[in-house]
Write a protein that holds these residues in place. Structure first.
Motif, PDB file in Angstrom:
ATOM      1  N   TYR A  26      -0.949   4.521  -7.864  1.00 20.15           N
ATOM      2  CA  TYR A  26      -0.578   3.381  -7.024  1.00 20.15           C
ATOM      3  C   TYR A  26       0.468   2.601  -7.793  1.00 20.15           C
ATOM      4  CZ  TYR A  26      -0.686  -1.235  -4.917  1.00 20.15           C
ATOM      5  OH  TYR A  26      -0.305  -2.421  -4.333  1.00 20.15           O
ATOM      6  N   GLY A  68      -1.760   6.126   7.414  1.00 20.13           N
ATOM      7  CA  GLY A  68      -2.803   6.064   6.388  1.00 20.13           C
ATOM      8  C   GLY A  68      -2.189   5.435   5.150  1.00 20.13           C
ATOM      9  N   PRO A  74      -4.585  -0.270  -4.323  1.00 18.97           N
ATOM     10  CA  PRO A  74      -4.623  -0.148  -5.784  1.00 18.97           C
ATOM     11  C   PRO A  74      -5.789   0.702  -6.301  1.00 18.97           C
ATOM     12  CG  PRO A  74      -4.215  -2.422  -5.143  1.00 18.97           C
ATOM     13  CD  PRO A  74      -4.539  -1.678  -3.889  1.00 18.97           C
ATOM     14  N   ASP A  75      -6.911   0.696  -5.583  1.00 16.14           N
ATOM     15  CA  ASP A  75      -8.074   1.497  -6.024  1.00 16.14           C
ATOM     16  C   ASP A  75      -8.032   2.908  -5.432  1.00 16.14           C
ATOM     17  OD1 ASP A  75      -8.648   1.076  -3.367  1.00 16.14           O
ATOM     18  OD2 ASP A  75     -10.680   0.345  -3.683  1.00 16.14           O
ATOM     19  N   HIS A  76      -6.916   3.269  -4.771  1.00 14.71           N
ATOM     20  CA  HIS A  76      -6.655   4.603  -4.221  1.00 14.71           C
ATOM     21  C   HIS A  76      -7.486   4.921  -2.978  1.00 14.71           C
ATOM     22  CE1 HIS A  76      -5.817   4.731  -8.637  1.00 14.71           C
ATOM     23  NE2 HIS A  76      -4.634   5.117  -8.192  1.00 14.71           N
ATOM     24  N   SER A  77      -8.296   3.990  -2.505  1.00 10.22           N
ATOM     25  CA  SER A  77      -9.010   4.219  -1.242  1.00 10.22           C
ATOM     26  C   SER A  77      -8.035   3.976  -0.091  1.00 10.22           C
ATOM     27  CB  SER A  77     -10.226   3.303  -1.119  1.00 10.22           C
ATOM     28  OG  SER A  77      -9.813   1.974  -0.879  1.00 10.22           O
ATOM     29  N   ILE A  78      -8.325   4.583   1.057  1.00 12.99           N
ATOM     30  CA  ILE A  78      -7.355   4.589   2.154  1.00 12.99           C
ATOM     31  C   ILE A  78      -7.899   3.902   3.396  1.00 12.99           C
ATOM     32  CG2 ILE A  78      -5.953   6.070   3.633  1.00 12.99           C
ATOM     33  CD1 ILE A  78      -5.533   7.931   1.490  1.00 12.99           C
ATOM     34  N   ILE A  79      -7.017   3.123   4.010  1.00 16.52           N
ATOM     35  CA  ILE A  79      -7.283   2.547   5.320  1.00 16.52           C
ATOM     36  C   ILE A  79      -6.175   3.008   6.273  1.00 16.52           C
ATOM     37  CG2 ILE A  79      -8.519   0.500   4.522  1.00 16.52           C
ATOM     38  CD1 ILE A  79      -5.845  -1.037   4.845  1.00 16.52           C
ATOM     39  N   GLY A  80      -6.407   2.821   7.574  1.00 14.40           N
ATOM     40  CA  GLY A  80      -5.353   3.234   8.492  1.00 14.40           C
ATOM     41  C   GLY A  80      -5.706   3.008   9.935  1.00 14.40           C
ATOM     42  N   ALA A  93      -9.425   7.235  11.260  1.00 14.55           N
ATOM     43  CA  ALA A  93      -9.810   5.858  10.949  1.00 14.55           C
ATOM     44  C   ALA A  93     -10.792   5.324  11.975  1.00 14.55           C
ATOM     45  CB  ALA A  93      -8.568   4.967  10.919  1.00 14.55           C
ATOM     46  N   ILE A 144     -11.081   5.364   6.330  1.00 12.28           N
ATOM     47  CA  ILE A 144     -10.707   6.702   6.791  1.00 12.28           C
ATOM     48  C   ILE A 144     -11.626   7.767   6.220  1.00 12.28           C
ATOM     49  CG2 ILE A 144      -8.844   8.405   6.821  1.00 12.28           C
ATOM     50  CD1 ILE A 144      -6.872   6.353   7.121  1.00 12.28           C
ATOM     51  N   ALA A 189      -2.856   3.800   1.094  1.00 14.79           N
ATOM     52  CA  ALA A 189      -3.728   3.724  -0.081  1.00 14.79           C
ATOM     53  C   ALA A 189      -3.457   2.458  -0.884  1.00 14.79           C
ATOM     54  CB  ALA A 189      -3.509   4.944  -0.967  1.00 14.79           C
ATOM     55  N   HIS A 242       3.432  12.241  -1.543  1.00 10.92           N
ATOM     56  CA  HIS A 242       2.251  11.402  -1.337  1.00 10.92           C
ATOM     57  C   HIS A 242       1.174  12.240  -0.649  1.00 10.92           C
ATOM     58  CE1 HIS A 242       4.073   7.086  -1.646  1.00 10.92           C
ATOM     59  NE2 HIS A 242       4.546   7.881  -2.575  1.00 10.92           N
ATOM     60  N   HIS A 287     -11.347   0.455  10.016  1.00 11.41           N
ATOM     61  CA  HIS A 287     -10.068   0.926   9.487  1.00 11.41           C
ATOM     62  C   HIS A 287     -10.195   1.792   8.243  1.00 11.41           C
ATOM     63  CE1 HIS A 287      -9.364  -2.979  11.609  1.00 11.41           C
ATOM     64  NE2 HIS A 287      -8.537  -2.200  12.285  1.00 11.41           N
ATOM     65  N   VAL A 345       0.627   7.253   2.864  1.00 10.85           N
ATOM     66  CA  VAL A 345       0.320   8.678   2.658  1.00 10.85           C
ATOM     67  C   VAL A 345       0.391   9.488   3.954  1.00 10.85           C
ATOM     68  CG1 VAL A 345      -1.117   8.093   0.684  1.00 10.85           C
ATOM     69  CG2 VAL A 345      -2.200   8.551   2.893  1.00 10.85           C
ATOM     70  N   ILE A 399     -11.839   9.378   1.918  1.00  8.64           N
ATOM     71  CA  ILE A 399     -10.493   9.792   1.521  1.00  8.64           C
ATOM     72  C   ILE A 399      -9.895   8.854   0.489  1.00  8.64           C
ATOM     73  CG2 ILE A 399      -8.155  10.253   2.370  1.00  8.64           C
ATOM     74  CD1 ILE A 399      -9.181  11.365   4.804  1.00  8.64           C
ATOM     75  N   ILE A 400      -9.241   9.449  -0.502  1.00 13.25           N
ATOM     76  CA  ILE A 400      -8.435   8.714  -1.473  1.00 13.25           C
ATOM     77  C   ILE A 400      -7.013   9.259  -1.412  1.00 13.25           C
ATOM     78  CG2 ILE A 400     -10.316   8.127  -3.052  1.00 13.25           C
ATOM     79  CD1 ILE A 400      -9.388  10.553  -4.766  1.00 13.25           C
ATOM     80  N   GLY A 401      -6.074   8.522  -1.985  1.00 14.80           N
ATOM     81  CA  GLY A 401      -4.712   9.038  -1.965  1.00 14.80           C
ATOM     82  C   GLY A 401      -3.724   8.135  -2.648  1.00 14.80           C
ATOM     83  N   VAL A 434      -4.917   9.675  12.154  1.00 19.04           N
ATOM     84  CA  VAL A 434      -3.759   9.247  11.361  1.00 19.04           C
ATOM     85  C   VAL A 434      -3.075  10.416  10.651  1.00 19.04           C
ATOM     86  CG1 VAL A 434      -4.796   6.971  11.034  1.00 19.04           C
ATOM     87  CG2 VAL A 434      -4.976   8.667   9.209  1.00 19.04           C
ATOM     88  N   GLU A 446      -0.802   2.854 -11.413  1.00 19.34           N
ATOM     89  CA  GLU A 446      -2.234   2.797 -11.727  1.00 19.34           C
ATOM     90  C   GLU A 446      -2.796   4.151 -11.324  1.00 19.34           C
ATOM     91  OE1 GLU A 446      -3.967  -0.791 -10.068  1.00 19.34           O
ATOM     92  OE2 GLU A 446      -2.186  -1.937 -10.647  1.00 19.34           O
ATOM     93  N   HIS A 476       0.851  -1.194   0.000  1.00 19.55           N
ATOM     94  CA  HIS A 476       0.000   0.000   0.000  1.00 19.55           C
ATOM     95  C   HIS A 476       0.888   1.245   0.000  1.00 19.55           C
ATOM     96  CE1 HIS A 476      -3.389  -2.585   0.836  1.00 19.55           C
ATOM     97  NE2 HIS A 476      -4.207  -1.556   0.969  1.00 19.55           N
ATOM     98  N   GLU A 477       0.424   2.275  -0.694  1.00 23.71           N
ATOM     99  CA  GLU A 477       1.118   3.568  -0.686  1.00 23.71           C
ATOM    100  C   GLU A 477       0.937   4.215   0.690  1.00 23.71           C
ATOM    101  OE1 GLU A 477       2.829   5.116  -3.165  1.00 23.71           O
ATOM    102  OE2 GLU A 477       2.313   3.928  -4.931  1.00 23.71           O
TER     103      GLU A 477
END
Lengths: 137, 137, 137
Positions: free
Chosen positions: C52, A88, A92-98, B90, B96, A90, C86, B94, A70, C96-98, B70, C59, A67-68
């Motif tokens: 990503y 945080g 492959p679909d650019h959505s973020i978890i954290g 988050a 965000i 990101a 980033h 998880h 951020v 959020i996206i990123g 985060v 991507e 994951h990226e």
């Protein structure tokens, strides 16, 4: 890991497959960091586990996939837990978890910056929260 | 709130149930911060309101439930609004959410770091955007 | 863009419709930044593209709509790519996206803080990852 210091600013690059917590512990040893703040971290993480604190324990999620990174912030203290990090991330679909970071490896790398603070930070157990909390005094 | 200064770096821990904006205003008074940057903030927030600026006003969302903090960044100026903060938070699953922070309480705590800048930041009303914007000069 | 330096800390405000990468390149020229870390960035971005890295290429996702900037970190080097950023960005529904930032404009503005580090950062091509990676030495 490669690293450099300029005054109270320490910049490092954690290399592919290196453990994030072990790398930061090593950095703390090398530069004698007993009190520090992680002010920036970018790159990518894999094999990471994040947690949400529900007041009693952490609700955990483990992800193998890169994951990226951020957002990465935290504190370095002289007592355990030495390193407290929130992230945080990101996908492959650019959505973020954290959340609270429990473990992670860098892949392909992490660029990390720490501000070293004079003296020592400690962690003191707080009965009310059930957590060992940062003491900056 | 407990707090410590080392040169231009100020680290504080906002305690359980303390108001985030009031705590940062107090910190600014204690250390004479007329210009400052929030470079790190982790911990958890509850009873927070975040906003999305649509060009006219803020589309707001209030959440009572504790969220892992985060990302927390912002600026401290001498004019109102003294404190401008954006956050990423988050939840238990998880995922965000985030945006412009309008209000929040710490729970169980927030670890916050500010870099104090010499001189004063002000906010100047910009007719084109409808916002009081940061002036660093 | 308006900007100010206090020691190794440089704060700027990127104005409406200004290009984020061009603005940071200009800032690097003005203050002779050959090594720097973006430690804070808030405000809003529009016309941005995030990526990503899947191990071979990015991507990508392009978005025209303004998003609240909740996390912005990165490094400034003397070699291309000079700027590695980033971001985490919140939309109207506060989700959020990123990822890796490829391009962006400020709207209505971006408040950005850079810590200047002495000497030079470079980027060195790593065959294993296919990326030009930060060298802090």
């Amino acid at each position: 890991m490669i690293h450099r210091q300029d005054g109270n600013v320490i910049v490092c690059k954690i290399e592919k497959d290196e453990d994030v917590f072990q790398s930061i512990e090593n950095l703390a040893k090398i530069y004698g960091i007993n009190a520090g703040i992680i002010v920036s971290g970018i790159g990518m993480l894999k094999n990471f586990e994040i947690g949400y604190y529900n007041g009693r324990d952490y609700e955990k999620k483990f992800m193998e996939k890169n994951h990226e990174l951020v957002a990465m912030h935290g504190s370095i203290a002289s007592d355990d837990p030495k390193i407290h990090i929130h992230v945080g991330l990101a996908g492959p679909d650019h959505s973020i978890i954290g959340g609270h970071l429990l473990s992670a490896k860098a892949d392909p790398f992490v660029e990390l910056t720490v501000i070293k603070v004079s003296g020592k930070f400690s962690r003191i157990y707080n009965e009310k929260t059930g957590l060992k909390e940062l003491n900056v005094l």
